[in-house]
Design a protein around this motif. Structure first.
Motif: not given
Length: 170
Positions: A45, A49, A60, A62-63, A66, A74-77, A79-80
């Protein structure tokens, strides 16, 4: 007759304690593997980053993850999903299948495992990049996966005390 009962009783108690020890060892191996997955995923991670900060949204991961999962960009999604797979799903698969992987030590087996994961990762993501972004993606993704695998094997081995390849139960 009394001694036969005692012998049977001792065998049963002995079997139960062996089964209990095996369950405890399996649980300890699973927890150690998850802890190792957290360490490896945290490092990956950090690298992702930094790469995103240098190259911007064109790399990206993470994007992109998602998007592949149907959650838009959704970057937070993303990442999760990334952290959940790296910290829980892959480590549990590793501890389950690790004995079947080539390599004399757990870190070597972890690197083989991560190289297998990398083939799926690169297949899913590589079509989204071109030119220099694709080269950067290939280079960083294989290196980070191999480091992740090494850490997965090494940390789990250190936590369990089982550094050598586990024996296959036949």
């Amino acid at each position: 007759m009394g001694s036969t009962y005692t012998d049977v009783e001792d065998e049963t108690i002995g079997e139960e304690s062996v089964d209990e020890r095996e369950r405890e060892d399996e649980l300890r191996a699973a927890l150690a593997s998850v802890a190792a997955g957290i360490v490896g995923t945290a490092l990956m991670t950090l690298v992702l980053v930094v790469i995103n900060a240098i190259y911007g949204p064109s790399l990206n991961v993470f994007a992109t993850l998602a998007e592949l999962a149907g959650g838009g960009s959704n970057v937070p999604l993303g990442f999760v999903l990334f952290f959940g797979a790296g910290a829980v799903a892959w480590p549990l698969l590793f501890v389950t299948l690790g004995a079947y992987l080539p390599g004399k030590t757990r870190p070597q087996q972890g690197m083989v495992f991560a190289a297998i994961l990398w083939t799926g990762f690169v297949t899913a993501f590589a079509t989204r990049y071109t030119g220099t972004d694709l080269l950067v993606f290939f280079a960083f993704s294989i290196v980070t996966h191999l480091v992740y695998g090494y850490l997965l094997g090494f940390v789990s081995a250190r936590l369990t005390g089982h550094y050598e390849r586990p024996e296959l139960a036949v």
